[in-house]
Structures are given as structure tokens and as C-alpha cells.
Scaffold this active site. Structure first.
Site, PDB file in Angstrom:
ATOM      1  N   ASP A 161       0.820  -1.216   0.000  1.00 21.04           N
ATOM      2  CA  ASP A 161       0.000   0.000   0.000  1.00 21.04           C
ATOM      3  C   ASP A 161       0.854   1.267   0.000  1.00 21.04           C
ATOM      4  O   ASP A 161       1.932   1.296   0.596  1.00 21.04           O
ATOM      5  CB  ASP A 161      -0.888  -0.026   1.253  1.00 21.04           C
ATOM      6  N   LEU A 196      11.103 -20.868  -2.792  1.00 25.36           N
ATOM      7  CA  LEU A 196      10.053 -20.022  -2.209  1.00 25.36           C
ATOM      8  C   LEU A 196       8.852 -20.042  -3.146  1.00 25.36           C
ATOM      9  O   LEU A 196       9.019 -20.127  -4.367  1.00 25.36           O
ATOM     10  CB  LEU A 196      10.580 -18.583  -2.065  1.00 25.36           C
ATOM     11  N   HIS A 247       3.059   2.867  -8.817  1.00 33.36           N
ATOM     12  CA  HIS A 247       2.957   1.419  -9.049  1.00 33.36           C
ATOM     13  C   HIS A 247       4.231   0.919  -9.727  1.00 33.36           C
ATOM     14  O   HIS A 247       4.757  -0.135  -9.382  1.00 33.36           O
ATOM     15  CB  HIS A 247       1.745   1.092  -9.924  1.00 33.36           C
TER      16      HIS A 247
END
Ligand code: FPP
Length: 240
Positions: free
Chosen positions: A20, A131, A37
Site C-alpha cells: 500500500d 520459495l 505502481h
């Protein structure tokens, strides 16, 4: 850069990321929101590397929520194209690092080109074990639970399951990503203290850590700091 030394059993296995603050980061600089972004991309991939270094096994990134369709048509269009491009651009690198990429979310409304890129990345990285990176695109926690309830009801109607067989374990099999671990550390940037409908079911016992830094300024050190906070917490899971 070396991660802090933390006992293995104090490192969270699954970290959820609410990325955020991109819009505010851009606004502060007099830039369009989309620039925030764009800057957020390198933050995410620095966090992926930092997660591998410290021993996190699973990361879930909230890239586009079922509520983000309410943003301006221009921003929605940008975010769709951006997700598609990021996945295309980064998947070879993720593959080299041993990262397994998975898409978690609803297909409805999502651009076909985004789904295609996600599926290519999933297939390419399917056997990777270092991962797992869950790209949550067109994801919403309530949507996921409601969709699961619908699929479960259909199985009951088809007599594949009896109502008395429903329990938490059975229900969880109907979620978007049944193999996902429970979230250990729920990390949100930008100082806002909300879950915003992210991984509601999986975060039932997650430790919440809110960092006062806007997502584009996040680095692997931000993750490591959050993990230090997490490691100091006393997790009791309802026990005394
Ligand atoms: C929140 O910032 C961010 C999102 C809507 C999710 C998109 C996240 C990114 C683009 C970061 C990197 C993602 C990928 C796919 C590489 P906001 O717009 O809500 O910021 P604000 O709260 O300051 O307005």
C-alpha cells in the site's frame, strides 16, 4: 547485504504483503499514481530476494483486489497491463532463483492476457522449491470464501459430500489455493492498519505488522525489520 540473525523457528514461513501507498508516494512527488505502481515493482522483487535470504518459504503479494475494479478506468487498465508485463518480464528471473509462481484469484473479469502470462509462469516454475510467490490478482478474501461455499454446496447437491462432513479442513480444500500455508506474518506498508479483505481465512492467527513506509520505498530491510518485530511476539494460538 546480510539478513539479521534470527532463530530458524522464529522466521515466519508465510508472509502476506499488502503493498500500500503507491498513490501517495507518487502524489508527494507531483507524479501520476501509475508512477508509484511502477516504482513498486522493484520493491516487491527486492522483498522476494530478502525473503529467500532470511528463509521465508512463501510470500503472497496483493497485486489487484476484487475491489480495485472500482478505481478509475485508466488506473484499472494500467494495473491490468502492468501485472501482465511484470509477470512476463520477471518470470525467467524468478525461475532462476528457484521461485514457484502461483496465481491466486478469480478469473471473472480478469484480462485473458494476464491469466495467460500467469499460467505460463506457473507452468515454468511448477517444480521450484526455494520459495512460493502467490501473485494475488483479482483476489478478495470474502470472494474466495463465498466461491468456496458455492463449490461446496454443489458437491453436496451432487452427493459427493454430506453436510455433517463439513469442517474447517474440508472447507479449506475449496479455497482458491488449498495448498497455501496459514499466514504467519501479515505485513502492510504505508501506515494504514487494515486487512482490506486480504487472505481472511488464512490470516486467522497471523501476526499483524504495519510499517510506516510507502510501498515504493520498501526494501528487503523493511521485511527484515518486520520479521524482527514478528520474532519478538508471543504466538499462543488461543492457548494460555
Ligand atoms: C496500493 O497502492 C497498491 C495496489 C493497488 C496494488 C498494486 C501494487 C503494485 C503495482 C506494486 C507492485 C505490484 C506488482 C504486480 C509488481 P495504492 O494505489 O492503494 O496507494 P495509495 O493508498 O497511496 O493511494
Amino acid at each position: 547485504m546480510k539478513p539479521p540473525k534470527i532463530a530458524k523457528d522464529k522466521v515466519p514461513q508465510h508472509v502476506a504483503l499488502v503493498m500500500d501507498g503507491n498513490g501517495r508516494w507518487a502524489k508527494k512527488r507531483g507524479l501520476p499514481r501509475t508512477k508509484g505502481h511502477e516504482k513498486g515493482e522493484s520493491a516487491l522483487f527486492d522483498v522476494v530476494e530478502g525473503a529467500i535470504q532470511i528463509g521465508v518459504k512463501e510470500l503472497s503479494a496483493f497485486a489487484f483486489s476484487t475491489e480495485n475494479w472500482r478505481r478509475s478506468p485508466d488506473e484499472v487498465k494500467f494495473l491490468m497491463g502492468f501485472n501482465r508485463d511484470v509477470i512476463r518480464r520477471r518470470r525467467d528471473e524468478m525461475h532462476r532463483m528457484g521461485v514457484r509462481v502461483r496465481w491466486v484469484g478469480r478469473p471473472q473479469k480478469l484480462w485473458k492476457s494476464v491469466i495467460e502470462e500467469l499460467e505460463i509462469a506457473e507452468e515454468m516454475t511448477a517444480k521450484n522449491k526455494v520459495l512460493t510467490l502467490n501473485m494475488c490478482v483479482n483476489y478478495g478474501g470474502r470472494a474466495e470464501i463465498a466461491d468456496a461455499a458455492q463449490k461446496l454446496a454443489q458437491d453436496i447437491q451432487r452427493k459427493k459430500l454430506k453436510p455433517e462432513q463439513i469442517n474447517e479442513k474440508v472447507f479449506a480444500k475449496y479455497l482458491d489455493a488449498p495448498q497455501m500455508r496459514d499466514v504467519d506474518l501479515f505485513l502492510r506498508s504505508s501506515g494504514e492498519q487494515r486487512t482490506s479483505n486480504f487472505l481472511l481465512w488464512q490470516s486467522a492467527y497471523a501476526e499483524m505488522v504495519f510499517m510506516d513506509v510507502l510501498w515504493p520505498d520498501v526494501t528487503r530491510q523493511t521485511l527484515w525489520k518486520a520479521i524482527e518485530i514478528y520474532a519478538d511476539r508471543d504466538r499462543r494460538f488461543g492457548k494460555a
